[in-house]
Design a protein around this motif. Structure first.
Motif, mmCIF file in Angstrom:
data_model
loop_
_atom_site.group_PDB
_atom_site.id
_atom_site.type_symbol
_atom_site.label_atom_id
_atom_site.label_comp_id
_atom_site.label_asym_id
_atom_site.label_seq_id
_atom_site.Cartn_x
_atom_site.Cartn_y
_atom_site.Cartn_z
ATOM 1 N N SER A 52 0.821 -1.217 0.000
ATOM 2 C CA SER A 52 0.000 0.000 0.000
ATOM 3 C C SER A 52 0.850 1.259 0.000
ATOM 4 N N GLY A 53 2.177 1.113 0.202
ATOM 5 C CA GLY A 53 3.069 2.261 0.131
ATOM 6 C C GLY A 53 3.605 2.746 1.462
ATOM 7 N N CYS A 54 3.389 1.989 2.515
ATOM 8 C CA CYS A 54 3.878 2.399 3.827
ATOM 9 C C CYS A 54 5.386 2.178 3.941
ATOM 10 N N SER A 55 6.064 3.131 4.524
ATOM 11 C CA SER A 55 7.490 2.976 4.808
ATOM 12 C C SER A 55 7.662 2.046 6.006
ATOM 13 N N GLY A 56 8.913 1.643 6.249
ATOM 14 C CA GLY A 56 9.183 0.800 7.412
ATOM 15 C C GLY A 56 8.748 1.468 8.705
ATOM 16 N N LYS A 57 8.967 2.774 8.815
ATOM 17 C CA LYS A 57 8.562 3.506 10.024
ATOM 18 C C LYS A 57 7.046 3.527 10.177
ATOM 19 N N GLU A 58 6.329 3.717 9.063
ATOM 20 C CA GLU A 58 4.859 3.739 9.125
ATOM 21 C C GLU A 58 4.314 2.369 9.526
ATOM 22 N N ILE A 59 4.886 1.315 8.968
ATOM 23 C CA ILE A 59 4.443 -0.038 9.329
ATOM 24 C C ILE A 59 4.705 -0.301 10.806
ATOM 25 N N ALA A 60 5.884 0.087 11.271
ATOM 26 C CA ALA A 60 6.234 -0.108 12.683
ATOM 27 C C ALA A 60 5.248 0.620 13.590
ATOM 28 N N ARG A 61 4.891 1.837 13.215
ATOM 29 C CA ARG A 61 3.950 2.615 14.030
ATOM 30 C C ARG A 61 2.562 1.979 14.027
ATOM 31 N N LYS A 62 2.098 1.564 12.869
ATOM 32 C CA LYS A 62 0.764 0.973 12.760
ATOM 33 C C LYS A 62 0.651 -0.336 13.542
ATOM 34 N N LEU A 63 1.727 -1.139 13.510
ATOM 35 C CA LEU A 63 1.685 -2.460 14.140
ATOM 36 C C LEU A 63 2.311 -2.475 15.533
ATOM 37 N N ASP A 64 2.800 -1.311 15.953
ATOM 38 C CA ASP A 64 3.411 -1.176 17.281
ATOM 39 C C ASP A 64 4.578 -2.151 17.460
ATOM 40 N N ILE A 65 5.466 -2.166 16.462
ATOM 41 C CA ILE A 65 6.681 -2.974 16.522
ATOM 42 C C ILE A 65 7.837 -2.082 16.087
ATOM 43 N N SER A 66 9.052 -2.585 16.181
ATOM 44 C CA SER A 66 10.207 -1.792 15.789
ATOM 45 C C SER A 66 10.445 -1.891 14.286
ATOM 46 N N VAL A 67 11.186 -0.935 13.748
ATOM 47 C CA VAL A 67 11.535 -0.953 12.333
ATOM 48 C C VAL A 67 12.366 -2.189 12.005
ATOM 49 N N GLU A 68 13.235 -2.572 12.917
ATOM 50 C CA GLU A 68 14.057 -3.767 12.706
ATOM 51 C C GLU A 68 13.194 -5.018 12.611
ATOM 52 N N THR A 69 12.136 -5.080 13.417
ATOM 53 C CA THR A 69 11.229 -6.227 13.367
ATOM 54 C C THR A 69 10.489 -6.258 12.028
ATOM 55 N N VAL A 70 10.143 -5.099 11.515
ATOM 56 C CA VAL A 70 9.517 -5.013 10.192
ATOM 57 C C VAL A 70 10.452 -5.606 9.142
ATOM 58 N N LYS A 71 11.713 -5.258 9.207
ATOM 59 C CA LYS A 71 12.699 -5.775 8.247
ATOM 60 C C LYS A 71 12.825 -7.290 8.354
ATOM 61 N N VAL A 72 12.773 -7.810 9.574
ATOM 62 C CA VAL A 72 12.860 -9.261 9.774
ATOM 63 C C VAL A 72 11.655 -9.959 9.151
ATOM 64 N N HIS A 73 10.454 -9.400 9.382
ATOM 65 C CA HIS A 73 9.241 -9.980 8.793
ATOM 66 C C HIS A 73 9.314 -9.967 7.267
ATOM 67 N N ARG A 74 9.810 -8.871 6.714
ATOM 68 C CA ARG A 74 9.926 -8.769 5.259
ATOM 69 C C ARG A 74 10.915 -9.810 4.727
#
Length: 260
Positions: free
Chosen positions: A212-234
């Motif tokens: 949908s176009g969310c940056s790593g920071k936006e995803i982290a904020r929406k899901l209440d996780i860290s940016v690093e965790t977003v990268k791991v999930h990706r």
């Protein structure tokens, strides 16, 4: 106080629309009145909920047939629509512009390049009537040109009576059940045929937000996780699906919607 010709025309407009509230052509009559206030190239009236959007009326195509791009939207691409996502995350009434709801990298997404700029073209605004915690009635206007500040000001001025009429019209719509949401998570995995390990719910959500176009920071904020965790999930998601890019991820997502 003197009454001008514009005042008379406005009262006549409102009167005619109220008179047409129970008529089959109400939505077209409303749109035609809006065309007196600002230019736009496409329009649709739909109901956002937990399921697929329910369409009440839409602008016709040149040949009078269904718009194949819009059918793709209803099949599942709406899950990537900034307006749909905003209505689910923060349901509220009002006038909203694409700039108000689009995530940081929206214009870089395959969804924008392959659907939005071809179907909506340049700009979109929505008048949203939040009906309850689950449903939002929307009037969407698309334009080949950016809406100007003056046009947005006019919309802000008239939105109260437009939204009031939209709410009243709902009582005359034939009761229809909202189409169920497509089982895109299961189809998403099945389409790949490359994943030995099922994607987790969090990986799926990260993937949808990425598309949908969310940056790593936006995803982290929406899901209440860290940016690093977003990268791991990706990383895990790409490995399970056997892909290396977001474009490949979108291709799987699109194919999954077409099979629902």
């Amino acid at each position: 106080m003197a009454i001008t010709l514009q005042d008379i025309a406005w009262h006549r407009t409102i009167g005619n629309l109220i008179e047409a509230l129970d008529a089959p052509n109400f939505w077209i009559a409303l749109v035609r009145q809006l065309e007196h206030y600002l230019p736009f190239d496409s329009w649709v009236i739909l109901l956002f909920s937990a399921g697929r959007p329910l369409v009440f009326a839409e602008s016709p195509t040149e040949d009078g047939g269904p718009d194949p791009l819009f059918q793709d939207y209803l099949q599942g691409l709406y899950l990537l629509d900034p307006f749909y996502i905003a209505s689910r995350e923060h349901p509220r009434s009002g006038l909203f512009r694409l700039d108000d709801v689009a995530p940081e990298y929206f214009e870089q997404t395959d969804y924008f390049q392959r659907y939005f700029r071809l179907n909506v073209v340049a700009d979109e605004v929505q008048l949203n009537c939040n009906l309850d915690s689950e449903r939002t009635l929307c009037l969407s206007l698309g334009s080949r040109q950016r809406f100007t500040l003056e046009q947005m000001g006019i919309l802000s001025l008239i939105q109260s009576w437009v939204m009031a009429l939209m709410r009243q019209r709902l009582a005359f719509e034939q009761e229809r059940s909202t189409p169920p949401a497509p089982p895109w998570q299961q189809q998403f995995e099945a389409t790949s045929q490359r994943s030995d390990t099922a994607l987790t719910a969090r990986e799926l959500e990260v993937g949808r937000l990425m598309l949908s176009g969310c940056s790593g920071k936006e995803i982290a904020r929406k899901l209440d996780i860290s940016v690093e965790t977003v990268k791991v999930h990706r990383k895990h998601m790409y490995a399970k699906l056997g892909i290396k890019s977001q474009s490949e991820l979108f291709a799987i997502f699109l194919q999954a919607q077409q099979q629902t």
